[in-house]
Design an enzyme around this catalytic site. Structure first.
Site, PDB file in Angstrom:
ATOM      1  N   CYS A   1       2.217   5.849  -2.260  1.00 18.95           N
ATOM      2  CA  CYS A   1       1.861   7.236  -2.581  1.00 18.95           C
ATOM      3  C   CYS A   1       1.532   7.947  -1.272  1.00 18.95           C
ATOM      4  CB  CYS A   1       0.730   7.303  -3.612  1.00 18.95           C
ATOM      5  SG  CYS A   1      -0.838   6.572  -3.085  1.00 18.95           S
TER       6      CYS A   1
ATOM      7  N   ASN B   1      -2.679   6.411  -0.350  1.00 20.64           N
ATOM      8  CA  ASN B   1      -2.985   5.004  -0.668  1.00 20.64           C
ATOM      9  C   ASN B   1      -4.452   4.808  -1.048  1.00 20.64           C
ATOM     10  OD1 ASN B   1      -2.896   1.721   0.951  1.00 20.64           O
ATOM     11  ND2 ASN B   1      -2.337   2.235  -1.129  1.00 20.64           N
TER      12      ASN B   1
ATOM     13  N   CYS C   1      -5.520   6.657  -4.314  1.00 12.92           N
ATOM     14  CA  CYS C   1      -5.622   6.983  -5.749  1.00 12.92           C
ATOM     15  C   CYS C   1      -4.581   6.240  -6.597  1.00 12.92           C
ATOM     16  CB  CYS C   1      -5.469   8.489  -5.976  1.00 12.92           C
ATOM     17  SG  CYS C   1      -6.778   9.491  -5.238  1.00 12.92           S
ATOM     18  N   ARG C   2      -3.297   6.584  -6.426  1.00 14.60           N
ATOM     19  CA  ARG C   2      -2.270   6.073  -7.332  1.00 14.60           C
ATOM     20  C   ARG C   2      -1.762   4.683  -6.966  1.00 14.60           C
ATOM     21  NH1 ARG C   2       1.449  11.161  -6.526  1.00 14.60           N
ATOM     22  NH2 ARG C   2       0.349  11.016  -4.536  1.00 14.60           N
ATOM     23  N   SER C   3      -1.265   4.522  -5.736  1.00 16.86           N
ATOM     24  CA  SER C   3      -0.617   3.238  -5.410  1.00 16.86           C
ATOM     25  C   SER C   3      -1.578   2.039  -5.439  1.00 16.86           C
ATOM     26  CB  SER C   3       0.164   3.311  -4.088  1.00 16.86           C
ATOM     27  OG  SER C   3      -0.651   3.609  -2.991  1.00 16.86           O
TER      28      SER C   3
ATOM     29  N   ASP D   1      -0.275  13.438  -8.617  1.00 17.38           N
ATOM     30  CA  ASP D   1      -1.383  13.234  -7.685  1.00 17.38           C
ATOM     31  C   ASP D   1      -2.694  13.712  -8.346  1.00 17.38           C
ATOM     32  OD1 ASP D   1      -3.191  13.255  -5.625  1.00 17.38           O
ATOM     33  OD2 ASP D   1      -1.904  14.376  -4.232  1.00 17.38           O
TER      34      ASP D   1
HETATM   35  P1  4NP Z   1      -2.874   9.312  -3.524  1.00 20.79           P
HETATM   36  O1  4NP Z   1      -3.808  10.613  -3.647  1.00 20.79           O
HETATM   37  O2  4NP Z   1      -1.636   9.765  -2.753  1.00 20.79           O
HETATM   38  O3  4NP Z   1      -2.566   8.987  -4.938  1.00 20.79           O
HETATM   39  O4  4NP Z   1      -3.679   8.281  -2.802  1.00 20.79           O
HETATM   40  C1  4NP Z   1      -4.195  11.368  -2.530  1.00 20.79           C
HETATM   41  C2  4NP Z   1      -5.229  10.911  -1.745  1.00 20.79           C
HETATM   42  C3  4NP Z   1      -5.649  11.659  -0.654  1.00 20.79           C
HETATM   43  C4  4NP Z   1      -5.021  12.839  -0.376  1.00 20.79           C
HETATM   44  C5  4NP Z   1      -3.982  13.281  -1.155  1.00 20.79           C
HETATM   45  C6  4NP Z   1      -3.570  12.533  -2.247  1.00 20.79           C
HETATM   46  N1  4NP Z   1      -5.464  13.615   0.727  1.00 20.79           N
HETATM   47  O5  4NP Z   1      -4.941  14.733   0.876  1.00 20.79           O
HETATM   48  O6  4NP Z   1      -6.317  13.165   1.496  1.00 20.79           O
END
Ligand code: 4NP
Length: 161
Positions: free
Chosen positions: A10, A13, A15-17, A126
């Site tokens: 993602c 790294n 939240c989702r992955s 996201d």
């Molecule tokens: P992820 O979510 O891609 O599912 O881990 C996010 C985590 C952090 C950010 C964006 C999306 N960020 O902008 O810091």
């Protein structure tokens, strides 16, 4: 049967992955497939390198009996394209990023996760700026998808009783 090396990717790294990784590992173990599944996760961005998953991802995992608290974020690296057989992007931006970065001799199969597991061009959205409900939604998509993934790779679970 051959061991499959599966990477979830993602943006951050956190939240989702990390949830994809934790869910797949646990569901594989529950099916007696632990020795056949190796899984990790990574972010296309490196801002959260070394961080634990977002507390809301840890919480939703825990509420479903899956502990991702010891996982740590890392950024995607070029070796990933040879170390993994299947690389799953959570959304279409992540997939574009993967395709751009893949070396020409990359042996990995790159896919949008929901496309691979359900044949629909859908993003795992996201949830970073979202609510706990959004994290529940992400969990449900990933859990259902990981079930299909294990069915696809290893055949359907033999149900007892
Ligand atoms: P992820 O979510 O891609 O599912 O881990 C996010 C985590 C952090 C950010 C964006 C999306 N960020 O902008 O810091």
């Amino acid at each position: 049967m051959e061991k499959r090396r599966i990477l979830f990717v993602c943006l951050g790294n956190i939240c989702r992955s990390p949830l994809g990784e934790g869910i797949l590992r646990q569901r594989a173990e529950e099916r007696g497939l632990k020795h056949l599944v190796e899984t990790e996760s990574a972010g296309t961005g490196g801002w959260h390198q070394g961080d634990p998953p977002d507390h809301r991802s840890i919480a939703v995992g825990r509420s479903h009996g899956i502990d991702i608290g010891a996982q740590r974020a890392r950024q995607l690296k070029v070796d990933d394209f040879t170390q993994f057989d299947l690389i799953f992007a959570m959304d279409r931006d992540n997939l574009r990023n993967l395709v751009q970065r893949a070396p020409h001799d990359s042996s990995a199969d790159l896919h949008l996760f929901m496309d691979y597991v359900s044949g629909t061009t859908r993003d795992v959205p996201d949830p970073y700026y979202g609510t706990p409900r959004d994290f529940e939604h992400v969990f449900a998509m990933l859990d259902e998808g990981c079930g299909y993934l294990l069915d696809t790779l290893f055949g359907r679970k033999v149900r007892q009783g």
